[in-house]
Design an enzyme around this catalytic site. Structure first.
Site, mmCIF file in Angstrom:
data_model
loop_
_atom_site.group_PDB
_atom_site.id
_atom_site.type_symbol
_atom_site.label_atom_id
_atom_site.label_comp_id
_atom_site.label_asym_id
_atom_site.label_seq_id
_atom_site.Cartn_x
_atom_site.Cartn_y
_atom_site.Cartn_z
ATOM 1 N N GLU A 1 0.129 10.183 -3.013
ATOM 2 C CA GLU A 1 0.053 10.895 -4.130
ATOM 3 C C GLU A 1 -1.087 11.947 -4.197
ATOM 4 O OE1 GLU A 1 0.688 8.201 -7.449
ATOM 5 O OE2 GLU A 1 2.683 7.831 -6.911
ATOM 6 N N GLU B 1 10.235 3.559 -2.178
ATOM 7 C CA GLU B 1 10.230 3.009 -3.593
ATOM 8 C C GLU B 1 11.364 3.208 -4.324
ATOM 9 O OE1 GLU B 1 6.572 4.034 -5.616
ATOM 10 O OE2 GLU B 1 5.310 3.846 -3.530
HETATM 11 C C1 GLA Z 1 4.008 4.537 -7.518
HETATM 12 C C2 GLA Z 1 3.210 3.813 -6.615
HETATM 13 C C3 GLA Z 1 3.763 2.372 -6.555
HETATM 14 C C4 GLA Z 1 4.025 1.993 -7.934
HETATM 15 C C5 GLA Z 1 4.730 2.903 -8.598
HETATM 16 C C6 GLA Z 1 5.284 2.472 -10.034
HETATM 17 O O1 GLA Z 1 5.165 5.481 -7.188
HETATM 18 O O2 GLA Z 1 3.261 4.354 -5.296
HETATM 19 O O3 GLA Z 1 2.860 1.709 -5.946
HETATM 20 O O4 GLA Z 1 2.983 1.756 -8.629
HETATM 21 O O5 GLA Z 1 4.134 4.116 -8.756
HETATM 22 O O6 GLA Z 1 5.689 1.220 -10.090
#
Ligand code: GLA
Length: 329
Positions: free
Chosen positions: A132, A239
Site C-alpha cells: 500500500e 485479501e
Molecule cells: C490491509 C492489509 C491487511 C489487513 C486489511 C484489513 O488490506 O494489507 O493486512 O490489515 O488491511 O484487515
C-alpha cells in the site's frame, strides 16, 4: 459437510484457494480450513509490530505455529507483510526519542527482512514485500509515510532487493487495495513497471480485492488484471471479501442480510470467480480475507460493531449461496 465439495479441489486446476487466519481461527475453524483451503495468510501475526515489537526482540511463536500447521497439512503460506505504513512498531523510526537517519533505517529494514525471511526460507511460496505505498488520488504518487520521509522513495526497491537476497526462491509481491480503480491501477502499474525496468526483483502484484456488492465494476477488474499481466508478473488475489454493504451505506440496524443482499453477493462472487477463471493463466492464488462469517475484520470497518457477512461460509461454517454459485461455475 459430507455433501459439500471442497472449494480448493474445485479450483485445483486453476489456482490455490487461500484464507487469512489468526491464532483463534487456526484452531476454531480448523475443519473448514483443512477441507476448503490450500493456502493461508496470517491476518496480523506476521506484520512488523507483531513479529518485531522491540529492536532486539522477535516474537515468532504464533507465526511459527501457523507455518507448522500449514506444513503438516500440505498447505501453502503467503507471507504478509514486510514494509507497510501501518501496524509497524514505533521504535523502528526512533532512537533516543529522535527520528533516525536514513542509513539506520536502511540497516533496520534489512535486518528485519533478513531475519524473517531466513526463518521461513523455503516455507513460503510468496511474500508481500511492500504493501500500500501508492495513494488513491492522482497526486502525490506515493503515500506519505515514515519510510518515505526517512529513506526516500528508494525504500521500495531496497525492500525487494533485501528480500530477494534473503530468500532467492521466494516470489516477491507488491500488494495494494483499490487495485481495480482506474487511477490507482494505473499508478500501481507504473510503480511496478518502473521497478521491473530497473531490474528490481518483483515477481507479482497482489490485488487485495476488498470488494462489495456494488463496487468495483467488472470491466475495471478485467482491465486491471490485463494491465498487471502485461508486465509479465504473476497475480495473486490476496485479501478478498465481498461486503454486504456499499461503501457509502452506513446502516447499523440489520441483524441479518436481506434476501436482495444475499442474492447480489452470490451474483458478485460468481462474476468475480468467472473472471479469475478466465484469467487463470496469470493468477496463482485467490485468498479470502477470513474463513467464515463468524469472524471478519469488516464487523469493525468502516463502521464499528456492525455485523457484515462477506465470506463464502456462514456463521456456522455452512456454505452460502455464493459458495454454490462458484463451485458450479
Ligand atoms: C490491509 C492489509 C491487511 C489487513 C486489511 C484489513 O488490506 O494489507 O493486512 O490489515 O488491511 O484487515
Amino acid at each position: 459437510m459430507a455433501n459439500v465439495p471442497s472449494l480448493y479441489k474445485q479450483f485445483e486446476d486453476y489456482f490455490k484457494i487461500g484464507a487469512a487466519i489468526n491464532k483463534r481461527t487456526m484452531h476454531h475453524s480448523k475443519d473448514t480450513i483443512l477441507k476448503h483451503f490450500n493456502s493461508i495468510t496470517a491476518e496480523n501475526e506476521m506484520k512488523f509490530e507483531n513479529l518485531h515489537p522491540k529492536e532486539d526482540e522477535y516474537t515468532f511463536s504464533i507465526s511459527d505455529e501457523m507455518v507448522s500447521f500449514a506444513e503438516q497439512n500440505d498447505i501453502g503460506v503467503r507471507g504478509h507483510t514486510l514494509v507497510w505504513h501501518n501496524q509497524t512498531s514505533d521504535w523502528l523510526f526512533k532512537k533516543d526519542g529522535k527520528d533516525i537517519d536514513s542509513s539506520t533505517l536502511d540497516q533496520r529494514m534489512k535486518s528485519h527482512i533478513d531475519t524473517v525471511l531466513d526463518r521461513y526460507k523455503g516455507k513460503m511460496y510468496a511474500w508481500d514485500v511492500v504493501n500500500e505505498v501508492v495513494l488513491d488520488e492522482k497526486e502525490p504518487f506515493l503515500r506519505p509515510s515514515k519510510w518515505l520521509d526517512i529513506l526516500g522513495e528508494e525504500f521500495i526497491e531496497k525492500a525487494f532487493i533485501y528480500a530477494h537476497e534473503a530468500d532467492p526462491n521466494a516470489q516477491l509481491f507488491y500488494n495494494d487495495y483499490n487495485e481495480s480503480a482506474p487511477i490507482k491501477s494505473e499508478k500501481i502499474y507504473q510503480l511496478v513497471k518502473g521497478l521491473k525496468e530497473k531490474e528490481i526483483p518483483v515477481h507479482g502484484i497482489g490485488m487485495q480485492a476488498h470488494w462489495n456488492i456494488v463496487d468495483p465494476q467488472l470491466d475495471d477488474i478485467k482491465r486491471a488484471i490485463e494491465k498487471y499481466a502485461s508486465l509479465d508478473v504473476r497475480i495473486h488475489v490476496t485479501e478478498m471479501d465481498v461486503s454486504m454493504y456499499d461503501f457509502e451505506d452506513r446502516r447499523t440496524d440489520l441483524t441479518e442480510p436481506d434476501s436482495k443482499m444475499v442474492e447480489l453477493q452470490a451474483q458478485r462472487y460468481e462474476q468475480f470467480f468467472k473472471i479469475f477463471k478466465e484469467y487463470h493463466k496469470h493468477i496463482d492464488s485467490v485468498t479470502l480475507w477470513g474463513v467464515a462469517d463468524n469472524y471478519t475484520w469488516l464487523d469493525n470497518f468502516p463502521v464499528r460493531n456492525r455485523k457484515n457477512w462477506p465470506m463464502l461460509f456462514d456463521e456456522n461454517h455452512e456454505p452460502k449461496e455464493a459458495f454454490w454459485r462458484i463451485v458450479h461455475l
